[in-house]
Design an enzyme around this catalytic site. Structure first.
Site, PDB file in Angstrom:
ATOM      1  N   THR A  99       0.592  -2.907   7.350  1.00 45.14           N
ATOM      2  CA  THR A  99       0.864  -4.337   7.191  1.00 45.14           C
ATOM      3  C   THR A  99      -0.054  -4.854   6.082  1.00 45.14           C
ATOM      4  O   THR A  99      -0.829  -5.780   6.271  1.00 45.14           O
ATOM      5  CB  THR A  99       0.694  -5.044   8.544  1.00 45.14           C
ATOM      6  OG1 THR A  99       1.519  -4.349   9.493  1.00 45.14           O
ATOM      7  CG2 THR A  99       1.155  -6.495   8.503  1.00 45.14           C
ATOM      8  N   HIS A 100       0.000  -4.189   4.951  1.00 48.87           N
ATOM      9  CA  HIS A 100      -0.855  -4.505   3.816  1.00 48.87           C
ATOM     10  C   HIS A 100       0.009  -4.965   2.643  1.00 48.87           C
ATOM     11  O   HIS A 100       0.108  -4.297   1.632  1.00 48.87           O
ATOM     12  CB  HIS A 100      -1.699  -3.285   3.424  1.00 48.87           C
ATOM     13  CG  HIS A 100      -2.534  -2.738   4.560  1.00 48.87           C
ATOM     14  ND1 HIS A 100      -3.177  -1.528   4.509  1.00 48.87           N
ATOM     15  CD2 HIS A 100      -2.838  -3.254   5.785  1.00 48.87           C
ATOM     16  CE1 HIS A 100      -3.838  -1.317   5.651  1.00 48.87           C
ATOM     17  NE2 HIS A 100      -3.637  -2.339   6.446  1.00 48.87           N
ATOM     18  N   ASN A 101       0.642  -6.123   2.828  1.00 45.17           N
ATOM     19  CA  ASN A 101       1.450  -6.718   1.757  1.00 45.17           C
ATOM     20  C   ASN A 101       0.534  -7.678   0.994  1.00 45.17           C
ATOM     21  O   ASN A 101      -0.146  -8.499   1.612  1.00 45.17           O
ATOM     22  CB  ASN A 101       2.622  -7.524   2.321  1.00 45.17           C
ATOM     23  CG  ASN A 101       3.424  -6.755   3.352  1.00 45.17           C
ATOM     24  OD1 ASN A 101       3.006  -6.614   4.491  1.00 45.17           O
ATOM     25  ND2 ASN A 101       4.581  -6.272   2.971  1.00 45.17           N
TER      26      ASN A 101
ATOM     27  N   GLN B  97       0.782  -1.222   0.000  1.00 45.46           N
ATOM     28  CA  GLN B  97       0.000   0.000   0.000  1.00 45.46           C
ATOM     29  C   GLN B  97       0.821   1.284   0.000  1.00 45.46           C
ATOM     30  O   GLN B  97       1.743   1.435   0.791  1.00 45.46           O
ATOM     31  CB  GLN B  97      -0.880   0.001   1.225  1.00 45.46           C
ATOM     32  CG  GLN B  97      -1.943   1.056   1.164  1.00 45.46           C
ATOM     33  CD  GLN B  97      -3.207   0.556   1.787  1.00 45.46           C
ATOM     34  OE1 GLN B  97      -3.233   0.246   2.945  1.00 45.46           O
ATOM     35  NE2 GLN B  97      -4.239   0.435   0.993  1.00 45.46           N
TER      36      GLN B  97
ATOM     37  N   ASP C  65      -3.304  -4.376  -4.867  1.00 49.03           N
ATOM     38  CA  ASP C  65      -3.626  -3.874  -3.541  1.00 49.03           C
ATOM     39  C   ASP C  65      -4.529  -2.658  -3.715  1.00 49.03           C
ATOM     40  O   ASP C  65      -4.173  -1.713  -4.412  1.00 49.03           O
ATOM     41  CB  ASP C  65      -2.338  -3.477  -2.798  1.00 49.03           C
ATOM     42  CG  ASP C  65      -2.537  -3.435  -1.289  1.00 49.03           C
ATOM     43  OD1 ASP C  65      -3.659  -3.723  -0.828  1.00 49.03           O
ATOM     44  OD2 ASP C  65      -1.573  -3.116  -0.586  1.00 49.03           O
TER      45      ASP C  65
END
Lengths: 236, 590
Positions: B518-520, B352, B558
């Site tokens: 923590t948006h992998n 993100q 994403d």
């Protein structure tokens, strides 16, 4: 202390909230200040390092109307304990080689635990201060110390042992802030003076009603630490 | 190596996705073994007051997060650099132990729509084909919002989401739904199970400023129970106390929906479910013809002993990066090669993009340790009428407003020109700590040909296996999106007229330092075509019929929204597919 502050929520086994009152566990602030201060021992810092962090703590957090000095707050004790702890010894840092210099975006690439970075960086900084200002660190005027800290921060101080001064400064700065604001259980923030300075209420926060009641209004309460609620006393 | 008796299903990872699938399949009567690399977590032992309210231990020392001495990733911005290990946590924080990142998440629960699932077709329909020179790898997901809608609802009711629904039953015109709802949300069958959280003074101010500019702010739906609640599974939730120790912490009253007090105890109630902690899976094994997965090999981290757990179905449900790592280590399907563009495992990695502003008000007291719910804005994301051709980018940005960080070690925002230490710094910190609010914008990140995951040639984990290598940077699309969202942030910030404010700026280059999100996502993506995806819409691997993958690694790109609601809803969808369809036919479901 406001009346609604005295109640807080404790978790019961089934996740059902139970109200209990905290008046029995919140100590009177004055009690802690009575009697002779207890002597504490460093378990990591060497003599020159102890003197260094003591000077640093009072320089960064001087005594004034907002709080006592960094030493009165126990910041050097916090720093010593942190460096002796598992964290200081790098218990969560990936320290396998090869160690290569990376780009700034690749982050920390030193082969050093926080405790070793502190040791090497401090040794080099004491030397650098002597060379740059012609005085021992503890004789530096406050303006010299400000200048030295800015040089470290900006990475302008060329330290021996190849320690990047910016990385070393980040460690020092974090340690001082933590010694000021972490729970007193860690040795700093004595008498919760760091929290009092910010009006931070500590560990007991039941704000379901407060968030409406204190909207755009000051909220000042006696801060509560972990030990205040559930501390070890040695008493049965 | 010790070989166990074969079971119906072995699940790797016990966070939200593994927990949901374990509970659903165990209740359906299947014999399930759950393997978790970390230790156990219970609210009573691990998240009790006062000990959980320890900023140093949890926010600074990251006690609930992955231990990097066992495994990490190597990182670089592009293929010309040498990847180096992430030696300390920073940019993202995968959780470890039972509950995974579902323990420390912030609870934001926003429904991804067809705008994401039909990204390629909807974008091309409206704006024409993207320029191939962009390097963008956009594709449809092979699933639709309508297929997922019942699963979104299931998660929202299970996890205790508090919010205001605007479009129950049908899309309603802007202003025709209840105040506090998002007019741009997709139509939904039911509203939220719980009323919205109080957004505090920051929400009030943002709401007024954004509305006066003609935007449509709404209360962010969050899995923080605004009232005591019993969910449809019979799990009791306490009432959120706005305590400020939320993201990064476990919740002492179980007001935050998390797997360790919902899914996992329910699975454990079934005699046919077994949870093994400290079990680090190093390989998914296949039969001689590479037609079926046969089970998993793992190391017991307490004894060092290696185990083989045979299973009829393998579910890979670790963190997104762990999923990709294990697929590469197991040699399943073809690793992606950015030069030829061939291969699929590691393809479409995304992370993100974002930007933000801090606003300092002399005359407003936010008391930020009373952490209200967030307030969002979707005029530049879910709003289909937002014309992306103005900014020349694909995707969008969602805004979040709230009081600033209310914990003292982390609260570092000060007006420009403030001191760093000394009495002046103390005075400035004291003045601004309670008087600061922030607005952040999270933007979509499109997959790009040169952003990918593979195995590192040099660095190894504690078991001696190669680390996962991450090659990633923001591309022109993200720079355009964040330049645009920075402009909106600065416009709203100016409207709020604070005493001081920072300036939002476009995202430039990704750094592994400093927490971002923590948006992998991506690396084992979902799709309709086995040449450009690893799994079908059920999470079933094209290469092995009895391997299912759950988690954000299946996202082809994403979005601006956070991933948890979608990964959890997809996990319910996968569980149903295994239970209702796969168990009967034992073959490919598409």
């Amino acid at each position: 202390m406001s009346v609604d502050r005295r109640t807080f929520i404790k978790a019961a086994p089934a996740g059902i909230a139970v109200l209990i009152t905290s008046s029995a566990v919140a100590p009177a602030a004055a009690d802690e200040q009575q009697g002779a201060p207890q002597a504490l021992a460093y378990t990591y810092l060497r003599p020159s390092e102890g003197a260094f962090v003591e000077r640093l703590a009072d320089h960064m957090v001087p005594a004034d109307a907002l709080s006592p000095s960094g030493n009165e707050l126990g910041i050097p004790v916090y720093i010593d304990r942190a460096l002796s702890s598992g964290w200081g010894k790098g218990e969560r840092v990936y320290l396998q080689g090869p160690f290569l210099e990376g780009t700034p975006n690749q982050g920390y690439q030193l082969a050093l635990t926080p405790a070793r970075l502190f040791r090497l960086g401090t040794e080099a900084t004491l030397q650098y201060a002597q060379q740059t200002y012609g005085k021992r660190f503890n004789q530096l005027a406050p303006e010299d110390l400000d200048d030295l800290l800015h040089r470290l921060k900006d990475g302008r101080a060329e330290l021996t042992s190849d320690v990047p001064s910016g990385e070393y400064f980040n460690l020092l700065y974090a340690l001082v802030r933590e010694g000021l604001f972490a729970d007193p259980a860690y040795g700093g923030n004595r008498n919760k003076a760091g929290w009092r300075m910010l009006d931070f209420p500590g560990v007991i926060e039941s704000n379901k009603r407060n968030i409406a009641r204190y909207r755009n209004r000051p909220y000042r309460v006696e801060p509560i630490s972990i030990a205040d609620v559930s501390g070890w006393t040695g008493q049965p | 190596m010790r070989t166990h008796k074969e079971v119906d299903v072995v699940i790797i990872g016990m966070g939200w996705t593994g927990g949901i699938i374990a509970k659903e399949l165990a209740q359906a009567g299947l014999h399930v073994v759950g393997l978790e690399r970390g230790g156990s977590h219970t609210t009573q032992e691990d998240f009790a007051v006062p000990w959980i309210r320890d900023e140093l231990r949890y926010s600074v020392r990251n006690e609930l997060m992955q231990d990097l001495t066992r495994t990490t990733v190597t990182v670089r911005n592009n293929v010309n650099e040498r990847a180096l290990p992430m030696r300390k946590l920073g940019s993202f924080l995968p959780g470890e132990g039972v509950g995974g990142s579902g323990i420390h998440w912030g609870g934001l629960s926003l429904r991804w729509t067809d705008q994401e699932f039909k990204l390629k077709s909807m974008t091309e329909q409206r704006y024409g084909k993207a320029q191939p020179s962009d390097g963008l790898l956009i594709q449809d997901w092979g699933i639709s919002y309508d297929e997922l809608e019942p699963y979104y609802e299931k998660f929202e009711y299970m996890a205790g989401v508090s919010g205001v629904a605007h479009n129950v039953g049908q899309r309603r015109a802007v202003g025709a739904g209840p105040a506090g709802g998002n007019p741009f949300e997709a139509a939904r069958r039911r509203g939220y199970p719980l009323p919205a959280l109080d957004t505090g003074l920051a929400g009030e101010l943002f709401n007024a400023a954004a509305s006066s500019l003609g935007y449509h702010p709404y209360v962010t739906p969050m899995a923080r129970a605004s009232q005591a609640y019993v969910n449809p599974d019979g799990v009791a939730f306490g009432e959120c106390q706005y305590c400020g120790f939320c993201g990064g912490y476990g919740c002492e009253v179980n007001a935050k929906g998390s797997p360790h007090h919902t899914m996992i105890p329910l699975a454990q109630r079934e005699a046919n479910f077994e949870l093994r902690t400290h079990a680090w899976v190093s390989k998914i094994t296949q039969d001689a013809g590479s037609k079926r997965a046969t089970g998993v090999e793992y190391t017991n981290l307490a004894s060092g002993q290696t185990h083989f757990q045979p299973a009829a179905v393998v579910v890979l449900a670790s963190y997104a990066l762990g999923n990709v790592h294990l697929m590469l280590l197991s040699g399943i399907d073809t690793p992606y090669d950015p030069v030829s563009g061939n291969g699929v495992v590691g393809r479409n990695y995304a992370y993100q993009a974002g930007t933000g502003v801090a606003l300092f008000f002399e005359n407003q007291l936010f008391n930020p340790y009373m952490n209200g719910g967030l307030t969002s804005l979707d005029d530049f994301n879910a709003n289909a009428d937002f014309d992306r051709s103005q900014i020349g980018a694909i995707g969008g940005s969602v805004l979040y407003a709230g009081a600033s960080q209310g914990l003292p070690i982390g609260a570092r925002a000060l007006p420009q020109g403030s001191s760093l230490w000394g009495s002046a710094w103390k005075q400035q910190t004291t003045q601004w700590f309670p008087r600061t609010m922030t607005i952040a914008a999270h933007s979509s990140t499109m997959a790009n040909r040169w952003n990918y995951l593979d195995l590192d040639p040099t660095y190894r984990d504690a078991l001696g296996q190669p680390l996962l290598r991450m090659t990633f940077d923001y591309s022109e699309n993200e720079r355009k999106l964040t330049r645009h969202s920075a402009g909106i942030l600065n416009q709203i910030a100016a409207q709020l007229n604070p005493t001081h404010r920072t300036q939002a700026k476009a995202a430039q280059s990704w750094s592994v330092e400093h927490y971002q999100s923590t948006h992998n996502t991506g690396g084992t993506i979902m799709g309709a075509d086995p040449h450009t995806s690893v799994v079908n819409k059920y999470g079933q691997a094209w290469a092995l019929d009895n391997l299912f993958i759950a988690g954000a690694s299946v996202f082809p790109h994403d979005a601006a929204y956070p991933p948890t609601l979608l990964v959890s809803s997809l996990a319910y969808h996968t569980a149903d597919a295994i239970k209702l369809r796969y168990a009967r036919h034992q073959r490919g479901l598409v």
